[in-house]
Structures are given as C-alpha cells and as structure tokens.
Design an enzyme around this catalytic site. Sequence first.
Site, PDB file in Angstrom:
ATOM      1  N   GLU A  47       0.784  -1.253   0.000  1.00  0.00           N
ATOM      2  CA  GLU A  47       0.000   0.000   0.000  1.00  0.00           C
ATOM      3  C   GLU A  47       0.811   1.296   0.000  1.00  0.00           C
ATOM      4  O   GLU A  47       0.512   2.224   0.757  1.00  0.00           O
ATOM      5  CB  GLU A  47      -0.959  -0.006   1.201  1.00  0.00           C
ATOM      6  CG  GLU A  47      -1.895  -1.201   1.206  1.00  0.00           C
ATOM      7  CD  GLU A  47      -2.836  -1.230   2.415  1.00  0.00           C
ATOM      8  OE1 GLU A  47      -2.673  -0.417   3.329  1.00  0.00           O
ATOM      9  OE2 GLU A  47      -3.738  -2.085   2.424  1.00  0.00           O
ATOM     10  N   GLU A  88      -6.303 -10.648  -1.274  1.00  0.00           N
ATOM     11  CA  GLU A  88      -7.085 -10.461  -0.035  1.00  0.00           C
ATOM     12  C   GLU A  88      -8.576 -10.398  -0.357  1.00  0.00           C
ATOM     13  O   GLU A  88      -9.310  -9.552   0.172  1.00  0.00           O
ATOM     14  CB  GLU A  88      -6.642  -9.184   0.681  1.00  0.00           C
ATOM     15  CG  GLU A  88      -5.156  -9.146   0.985  1.00  0.00           C
ATOM     16  CD  GLU A  88      -4.710  -7.919   1.788  1.00  0.00           C
ATOM     17  OE1 GLU A  88      -5.564  -7.192   2.312  1.00  0.00           O
ATOM     18  OE2 GLU A  88      -3.492  -7.705   1.870  1.00  0.00           O
TER      19      GLU A  88
HETATM   20  C1  XIL Z   1      -5.972  -6.259   8.497  1.00  0.00           C
HETATM   21  C2  XIL Z   1      -6.346  -7.427   9.408  1.00  0.00           C
HETATM   22  O1  XIL Z   1      -7.355  -8.189   8.795  1.00  0.00           O
HETATM   23  C3  XIL Z   1      -6.809  -6.893  10.745  1.00  0.00           C
HETATM   24  O2  XIL Z   1      -7.010  -7.962  11.650  1.00  0.00           O
HETATM   25  C4  XIL Z   1      -5.772  -5.932  11.311  1.00  0.00           C
HETATM   26  O3  XIL Z   1      -6.278  -5.345  12.478  1.00  0.00           O
HETATM   27  C5  XIL Z   1      -5.424  -4.856  10.317  1.00  0.00           C
HETATM   28  O4  XIL Z   1      -5.006  -5.454   9.117  1.00  0.00           O
HETATM   29  N1  XIL Z   1      -4.924  -4.682   3.770  1.00  0.00           N
HETATM   30  C6  XIL Z   1      -3.929  -5.530   4.169  1.00  0.00           C
HETATM   31  C7  XIL Z   1      -4.155  -6.411   5.333  1.00  0.00           C
HETATM   32  O5  XIL Z   1      -2.907  -5.645   3.496  1.00  0.00           O
HETATM   33  O6  XIL Z   1      -2.973  -6.680   6.034  1.00  0.00           O
HETATM   34  C8  XIL Z   1      -5.187  -5.824   6.274  1.00  0.00           C
HETATM   35  O7  XIL Z   1      -5.434  -6.781   7.303  1.00  0.00           O
HETATM   36  C9  XIL Z   1      -6.437  -5.494   5.513  1.00  0.00           C
HETATM   37  C10 XIL Z   1      -6.167  -4.451   4.472  1.00  0.00           C
END
Ligand code: XIL
Length: 358
Positions: free
Chosen positions: A163, A273
């Site tokens: 990101e 994701e």
């Molecule tokens: C999120 C997790 O799902 C949560 O449990 C944590 O509190 C924050 O991170 N993008 C990403 C992931 O790359 O690592 C994130 O995961 C969601 C958004």
Amino acid sequence: MKRIFFYIAVFTGILFTSCRPEIYEFPVMPSVADSTLKTSPFPIGGALGMYDLKNNENYRILVANEFKSITAENAMKMGSISKGRGQYFWDDADYFVDFGVKNNLRVHGHTLIWYKQSATATPSWVLNFTGTKDDWKQLMKEYITAVMTRYKGKVKSWDVVNEAFKDDGTYRSTSEDIWAKNIGSPEYIYWAFQCAREADPDALLFYNDYGHEYSVAKRTAIANMVADMKAKNIPIDGIGMQMHTDIDRSVFVDIKNAIDAMVKTGLLIHISELEVYVNKANVAGAVFTDELAKKQATHYRMISKYMKDVPVAQRYGITTWGVYDNAKASPPEWPLLFDTQMKRKPAYYGVIEGYNMN
Ligand code: XIL
C-alpha cells in the site's frame, strides 16, 4: 508388538520436539475425497488468524483440506514480529509457517514493509526511531534479512511492500508514511525489494495494494512503477491485488480491466485479499438472504473466471481475506466462501463454476 511401535513413536516424538522447541506439532490432516477447491487450475487459499489456527481443530482441518495456499492475517507483519532492534517474536509466525509446510500448503508472507502507523503494521520502536537516511535503510535491511532468512525455503513468496500509493496514484505523503519520510519514495520501495532478493534469492517478491479495480490512476501508477523497476534492474516478480470488494460497487468490467492492466506488466498476478461484502451500507439488522448469497456467488464466479483467463505462467492464484464468516461481525457481514458454521456457501461453488467456465 503394537506396544513396541507405541514406544518408538513416543520416543521419536520426544526427540523431535526437544530438538525443535519453537515448532508446534500436530498431525498432517487427512485429505477428503470431496474436496474440490484443491482441484482448481490455480492455487486458492485464505488468510489465517492465529486464534483459530491454534485453538480450532475443525478450522485446521478445513484449511488443510480445502486450500492450497495460506497467508497470515497478522502474524507475519512487522509489528507482530519486531519487538525492538534485533529482538523478534517468532512463535506465531513459526506456528503458522510450520502448519503450512506440514500440510503441503504454499505459504505466502505478508507483509514486510507497510506504511501504516498501527501496532501490527509498524512497531512503536520503529515509529520512534531517529536516524539518518542510511540508518533507516540499515534498519529496514536488518529486519527484512532476519525474517526472510528464517523462513528461507519455507515461505515461497512475500508481499515486500504494501500500500505505498494513494488512490490518486501519487506516493503516500511523508506525514503518513514513515518510510517515505525517512528514506523517500520510491527509494524505500526499491530498497526493500533489493534487500528481499538478497536475503532469499529464491523467494518470489510481490508489490501488494488495493483499489486497482476502482482507481485507474492507482493501477497506472503501479504499472509505471513496475516498468521503472525493470528499467533499473530492481527485482520484482508479482503484483498483489487485494480486492476487498462488494456486490454493489464493483462492476465486473472494472475488475477485468484492472486484472488485464496488471497482466500487461508481465508479472505474476495474485488476488491476495479477496472479500465480497454484501452489507457495505453497514445496516445493523441486515440478514444474509438467498438473493444476496446468489449475487455474491456471481461475483466470486466472475473473479475466479478472470483469474483463469490470466495466462498460465502469470497465475499466482486467489487468496480470500479470512476463511469463514464471522458470526459476531458488527455490523453483520458475510464476505467469505464458508459460512459461520464453516460450511460451503454458494460463493464457494461460484469459485468452482468460475474456473470451469470457458
Ligand atoms: C488487516 C487485518 O485483517 C486486521 O485484523 C488488522 O487489524 C489490520 O489489518 N490490507 C492488508 C491487510 O494488506 O494486512 C489488512 O489486514 C487489511 C487491508
């Protein structure tokens, strides 16, 4: 006779655990005949939470029987592992990686460097660190080297940077991104990839981000960065497209265009994701109706088909962000392939239909 085998088994068990104290042991899961996601033409997997992984045997069985690939939801983030300079908490990451290796699952590492100033993303000692640009580069290199060296040969691929872009296609500002502030963009990104390649030359290195499907500016910026990296001989192997999406906003053509644009980079494509939300409006008393389940299944089907449309050599697969719907989600939400009871949803069958489509 049976007793002898019993004693041999106990003895080897003791020997094995005492030699490798940090590794948790549990049996390799039996495969089930009707496990169909395993037969997909590209790996399908999920992000795993440590609580379920450690405490829920049905969860472990489901994951081992259905998935070919796993990502740690939080356990391999810098904030989870790095506890101070040269101080590491490995227990959860070891447990997770060991589970994957034992069950013959591809293990994807997530994520080495993430701008976020939250406790899991970046530890407070890093947020409070002061030093020159070179000091920061050294700090980053030490961390990447330590983690990748530990899991060499076990973790197949890594999200090296997560990101780094805003939705408008510019790099994150120095006020929100400590790496941008102290090293600069894109220098910190390129440096992270160089350190990663050096630490484990066999690992596949991904740049992971969200929003390719709704921001043309962002996906163009990512493609331009990849072209620049190639021109400068900075190693990169794949693009992670997070794809936290929903049944209302996401138009199929946008998702298709986003994947096509990333395919043009020539790199591996990982839908990394995936979630398909059905209650994006956050309605407190929302109900997961059959109609919503069908709409969601259609989304999963199209995304699965689009991954199948990716040239074979570039298909890295699909990872869902989680495994089963959370019964306690508030507001309620049902974004995944398995329901709150860990049963297959229409979305699950949508994925299978998708990769069987021509
Ligand atoms: C999120 C997790 O799902 C949560 O449990 C944590 O509190 C924050 O991170 N993008 C990403 C992931 O790359 O690592 C994130 O995961 C969601 C958004």
